[in-house]
Design an enzyme around this catalytic site. Structure first.
Site, short mmCIF file in Angstrom:
data_model
loop_
_atom_site.label_atom_id
_atom_site.label_comp_id
_atom_site.label_asym_id
_atom_site.label_seq_id
_atom_site.Cartn_x
_atom_site.Cartn_y
_atom_site.Cartn_z
N VAL A 36 -12.22 -1.90 13.96
CA VAL A 36 -12.19 -3.30 14.41
C VAL A 36 -10.79 -3.83 14.20
CG1 VAL A 36 -13.34 -5.54 14.21
CG2 VAL A 36 -14.42 -3.51 13.27
N GLY A 52 12.66 2.32 8.26
CA GLY A 52 12.31 3.71 8.06
C GLY A 52 11.24 3.95 7.01
N PHE A 117 18.66 3.79 1.40
CA PHE A 117 17.92 2.54 1.35
C PHE A 117 17.99 1.98 -0.06
CE2 PHE A 117 14.67 0.26 4.00
CZ PHE A 117 15.23 0.52 5.23
N GLN A 231 7.09 -10.10 -2.35
CA GLN A 231 8.47 -9.65 -2.10
C GLN A 231 9.24 -10.57 -1.16
OE1 GLN A 231 9.52 -5.71 0.02
NE2 GLN A 231 10.25 -5.54 -2.08
N HIS A 233 12.71 -10.50 1.01
CA HIS A 233 13.72 -9.58 1.54
C HIS A 233 15.02 -10.38 1.63
CE1 HIS A 233 15.76 -6.85 4.23
NE2 HIS A 233 14.75 -6.02 4.23
N LEU A 243 13.50 -10.38 10.69
CA LEU A 243 14.11 -9.48 9.72
C LEU A 243 15.34 -8.78 10.27
CD1 LEU A 243 13.72 -7.94 6.95
CD2 LEU A 243 12.70 -6.14 8.32
N GLU A 246 16.99 -3.60 6.17
CA GLU A 246 17.81 -3.11 5.07
C GLU A 246 18.68 -1.93 5.51
OE1 GLU A 246 15.72 -3.26 1.33
OE2 GLU A 246 16.32 -1.21 0.92
N ARG A 277 15.43 -5.13 -3.61
CA ARG A 277 15.31 -6.41 -2.91
C ARG A 277 15.16 -7.60 -3.84
NH1 ARG A 277 11.35 -4.18 1.91
NH2 ARG A 277 13.05 -3.10 2.97
N HIS A 345 8.55 -11.30 2.68
CA HIS A 345 8.51 -10.10 3.52
C HIS A 345 7.27 -9.24 3.32
CE1 HIS A 345 9.96 -6.74 5.83
NE2 HIS A 345 10.03 -5.95 4.78
N ARG A 380 8.27 -3.53 -4.43
CA ARG A 380 8.23 -2.31 -3.61
C ARG A 380 9.63 -1.96 -3.15
NH1 ARG A 380 8.37 -1.37 2.12
NH2 ARG A 380 8.33 -3.61 2.52
C1 FAD Z 1 9.45 -7.14 10.12
C2 FAD Z 1 8.97 -6.07 9.19
C3 FAD Z 1 9.69 -4.90 9.04
C4 FAD Z 1 9.24 -3.92 8.15
N1 FAD Z 1 9.99 -2.77 8.02
C5 FAD Z 1 9.54 -1.80 7.20
C6 FAD Z 1 10.24 -0.55 7.09
O1 FAD Z 1 11.26 -0.32 7.75
N2 FAD Z 1 9.76 0.38 6.23
C7 FAD Z 1 8.63 0.19 5.49
O2 FAD Z 1 8.24 1.08 4.75
N3 FAD Z 1 7.94 -0.97 5.60
C8 FAD Z 1 8.36 -1.96 6.43
N4 FAD Z 1 7.65 -3.12 6.52
C9 FAD Z 1 6.36 -3.23 5.85
C10 FAD Z 1 5.31 -2.43 6.62
O3 FAD Z 1 5.62 -2.45 7.99
C11 FAD Z 1 3.93 -3.00 6.44
O4 FAD Z 1 3.63 -3.15 5.08
C12 FAD Z 1 2.88 -2.06 7.06
O5 FAD Z 1 3.21 -1.75 8.38
C13 FAD Z 1 1.49 -2.66 7.00
O6 FAD Z 1 0.61 -1.84 7.71
P1 FAD Z 1 -0.95 -2.06 7.62
O7 FAD Z 1 -1.58 -0.98 8.42
O8 FAD Z 1 -1.35 -2.21 6.20
O9 FAD Z 1 -1.20 -3.49 8.29
P2 FAD Z 1 -0.80 -4.08 9.72
O10 FAD Z 1 0.07 -3.20 10.50
O11 FAD Z 1 -0.35 -5.47 9.45
O12 FAD Z 1 -2.19 -4.12 10.46
C14 FAD Z 1 -3.24 -4.98 10.06
C15 FAD Z 1 -4.41 -4.79 11.00
O13 FAD Z 1 -5.54 -5.50 10.51
C16 FAD Z 1 -6.16 -6.20 11.55
N5 FAD Z 1 -6.83 -7.38 10.98
C17 FAD Z 1 -6.33 -8.25 10.06
N6 FAD Z 1 -7.25 -9.20 9.80
C18 FAD Z 1 -8.35 -8.91 10.54
C19 FAD Z 1 -9.62 -9.53 10.71
N7 FAD Z 1 -9.98 -10.66 10.05
N8 FAD Z 1 -10.50 -8.97 11.56
C20 FAD Z 1 -10.17 -7.85 12.26
N9 FAD Z 1 -8.98 -7.23 12.14
C21 FAD Z 1 -8.09 -7.76 11.29
C22 FAD Z 1 -5.04 -6.55 12.50
O14 FAD Z 1 -5.54 -6.76 13.80
C23 FAD Z 1 -4.16 -5.30 12.41
O15 FAD Z 1 -4.62 -4.33 13.32
C24 FAD Z 1 8.07 -4.12 7.41
C25 FAD Z 1 7.34 -5.29 7.56
C26 FAD Z 1 7.80 -6.27 8.43
C27 FAD Z 1 7.02 -7.55 8.51
#
Ligand code: FAD
Length: 570
Positions: A36, A52, A117, A231, A233, A243, A246, A277, A345, A380
């Site tokens: 979902v 990365g 990094f 965190q 950034h 963003l 880094e 950070r 961040h 982190r």
């Molecule tokens: C701009 C940016 C750059 C970044 N760059 C890096 C990087 O270079 N390297 C690194 O290691 N980390 C980076 N990070 C951190 C990293 O990208 C995230 O921590 C990671 O991608 C989170 O992945 P996730 O699968 O946990 O959640 P997400 O990718 O946020 O996915 C969450 C999912 O949950 C679903 N969801 C949420 N609530 C509900 C609900 N109530 N009902 C149904 N579905 C729901 C959403 O639809 C989505 O599909 C970055 C973060 C940001 C914001």
């Protein structure tokens, strides 16, 4: 009443969620998996990750140094056996991604390239130019499509976890297109709902990062761990919060104050721009306070300067940053410095889960940014989150599939009643309520301003106490919120209300837990308690839901195996 039923249900279509779904079917091809997501999976926040993913792959790197860097970076609040398992699995997952088609940037000899990094002692961050998250999410998404066992429910918003006899048996989800409430049941449920950055005004996080999964688990009785650890950034664009990765500093960019000085020499002399950070964000804030920042229409900022890298390197390694500069600032980073300031961040805290993603609620698992498996502690390291989603998403998927294969089926009776109750609750609280005179927008904006002011880079008892009080006031106002859109189809106003409800919940937990941690550790910097206090606070905070806004707090030991806590300097 009909409902969809699965063996494993994944809530979230980001990197952690999709990786978990694939791992579940690979662990047991007979397992039926539902996924979902409130948005189409490729729109999850993972897609915007730039810099990365860390893994000890290269010659000269080792598991020990990746583990030590992560633990030191966490200010010793990481659980060390979790870190040790993580660093061993991360390279396996990176290679797996390569086999699934992730176009990693490469060395001339064809091996996967790495870049430096922050907080890492060696070059170990694998990347796909500066659009790493986009390519990784594509790779797992397209891989998931080949499994007929995975059924997607896109644009369905989970409002509640179904818990029967202390066991999680599914969710209630609002189908955004039709406005219908569905029960989706499963023998095990994995939360992979991402972060909560939108509780702050100034954040890099997408609009959808509203802490839903953390609030859902909290309300269902799970603990939230180390929620005070938020965190910041160092390099967000003023105003938009977009963003600047880094990797810009990794590739050699300098941070300069208004006197043209590389001020980090006063704070992290041995690491300079490659410090962690939390420390760099504090250094910038201190420089601002001491009058050495630039003043702009959107507050104070510093310069991030890459001009000395030259156009060729910028276009090869940081093409997206050049595009961002052009599109959002009207500058060319080849010839102009980039204005930047610290920005919310990432959330280190999250749903309390163990190394397999299991939460204390039977059948409920959590992975990715919404979870706290003990990897990140107080801070982190950049590029550890993407591999965290892979390693612990896969672990949760395997564990949930294993549990589902022996768990008893979910029965219709209580589920029907729970679905009915939840649908009635949302209708009564939002759609049918007459006479409320509060609006979603102003409450949300005020919450975000309050969070920036009270739970930012530096915190104090006074600021946090005020925050707690003001969030209480906002909760009271939220009870009187009125929704104008009564339609069923794509009612984005009701989604915004449900998200604000979740955000107010998790914001309060941040405020209360930050108030209770009377020390400075990692990203949690208290002006009134500037030192780390291992004697009293080398502990995880666990927050549990109560009938009031204030959580019940418990503390648990940090698991220390190899690396004894030391003073943290760079
Ligand atoms: C701009 C940016 C750059 C970044 N760059 C890096 C990087 O270079 N390297 C690194 O290691 N980390 C980076 N990070 C951190 C990293 O990208 C995230 O921590 C990671 O991608 C989170 O992945 P996730 O699968 O946990 O959640 P997400 O990718 O946020 O996915 C969450 C999912 O949950 C679903 N969801 C949420 N609530 C509900 C609900 N109530 N009902 C149904 N579905 C729901 C959403 O639809 C989505 O599909 C970055 C973060 C940001 C914001």
């Amino acid at each position: 009443m009909d409902f969809e039923s699965y063996d494993v249900l994944v809530v979230g279509g980001g990197l952690a969620g999709i990786r978990a779904a694939i791992a579940a079917v690979e662990a047991n091809p007979r397992v039926r998996v539902g996924m979902v997501s409130k948005v189409y999976p490729m729109r999850s926040h993972t897609v915007s990750a730039e810099g990365g993913a860390a893994a000890a792959l290269g010659p000269g790197d080792s598991f020990e140094t990746h583990a030590f860097d992560t633990i030191k970076g966490s200010d010793y609040l990481a659980d060390q056996e979790v870190v040790e398992a993580f660093v061993r699995e991360a390279p396996v997952e990176i290679i797996q991604m390569e086999h699934w088609g992730c176009p990693w940037s490469r060395n001339p000899d064809g091996t996967i390239a790495v870049r430096p990094f922050g907080g890492m002692t060696t070059w170990r961050t694998c990347f796909a130019a500066d659009k790493t998250g986009f390519h990784m999410l594509h790779a797992v998404f397209q891989t998931s499509l080949k499994y007929p066992q995975i059924t997607r429910h896109d644009e369905a918003f989970v409002t509640k976890l179904l818990v029967e006899d202390s066991r999680c048996v599914g969710v209630v989800a609002l189908d955004i297109r039709s406005g219908r409430f569905d029960a989706i049941t499963a023998k095990s449920v994995i939360l992979a709902t991402g972060g909560l950055g939108r509780v702050y005004a100034f954040t890099t996080n997408g609009n959808i990062c509203t802490g839903d999964g953390m609030a859902l688990a909290y309300r269902a009785g799970a603990g939230l761990k180390d929620m005070e650890m938020v965190q910041f950034h160092p390099t967000g664009l003023p105003f938009t919060g977009i963003l600047i990765t880094e990797a810009v500093r990794g590739e050699g960019g300098y941070l300069l104050n208004k006197d043209g000085e590389r001020f980090l020499k006063r704070y992290v002399p041995n690491k300079m721009e490659l410090g962690p950070r939390d420390i760099i964000s504090r250094a910038m804030t201190t420089e601002f306070e001491e009058g050495r920042g630039f003043e702009g229409p959107h507050g104070k900022y510093m310069h991030l300067d890459v001009r000395h890298l030259g156009e060729k390197v910028i276009d090869r390694k940081l093409p997206f940053m050049r595009e961002l500069g052009r599109e959002f600032l009207g500058i060319d980073i080849v010839t102009d410095p980039i204005p930047v300031r610290p920005v919310q961040h990432y959330m280190m805290g999250g749903v309390d889960a163990n190394i397999s993603g299991e939460t204390p609620i039977l059948g409920l698992y959590a992975a990715g940014e919404c979870a706290n498996v003990g990897l990140n502690g107080g801070n982190r390291l950049g590029s550890n989150s993407l591999p965290e989603c892979l390693v612990f998403g896969a672990a949760a998927g395997r564990a949930a599939a294993h549990y589902a294969s022996s768990a008893r089926p979910v029965t219709a009776n209580p589920v029907d009643a729970m679905l009915w109750d939840e649908a009635r609750r949302v209708e009564a609280e939002y759609l049918e309520k007459k006479g409320g005179d509060e609006r979603i927008g102003p409450i949300r904006e005020e919450m975000q301003r309050e969070m920036d002011a009270g739970a930012g880079v530096f915190r104090t008892k006074e600021g946090l106490s005020r925050l707690v009080r003001n969030l209480g006031g906002l909760r009271e106002r939220f009870e009187k919120v009125r929704i104008d859109d009564s339609s069923r189809t794509f009612n984005t106003e009701i989604i915004a209300a449900l998200e604000l409800d979740f955000m107010l919940e998790v914001a309060s937990v941040i405020a209360f837990t930050a108030l209770a941690r009377e020390e400075s550790r990692g990203a949690h910097a208290r002006r009134d308690f500037p030192e780390r206090d291992d004697e009293h606070f080398l502990k995880h905070t666990l927050a549990f839901h109560t009938n009031t806004l204030a959580p019940r707090l418990e503390y648990s030991d940090v698991h220390i195996t190899t690396f004894k806590p030391q003073a943290r300097s760079y």
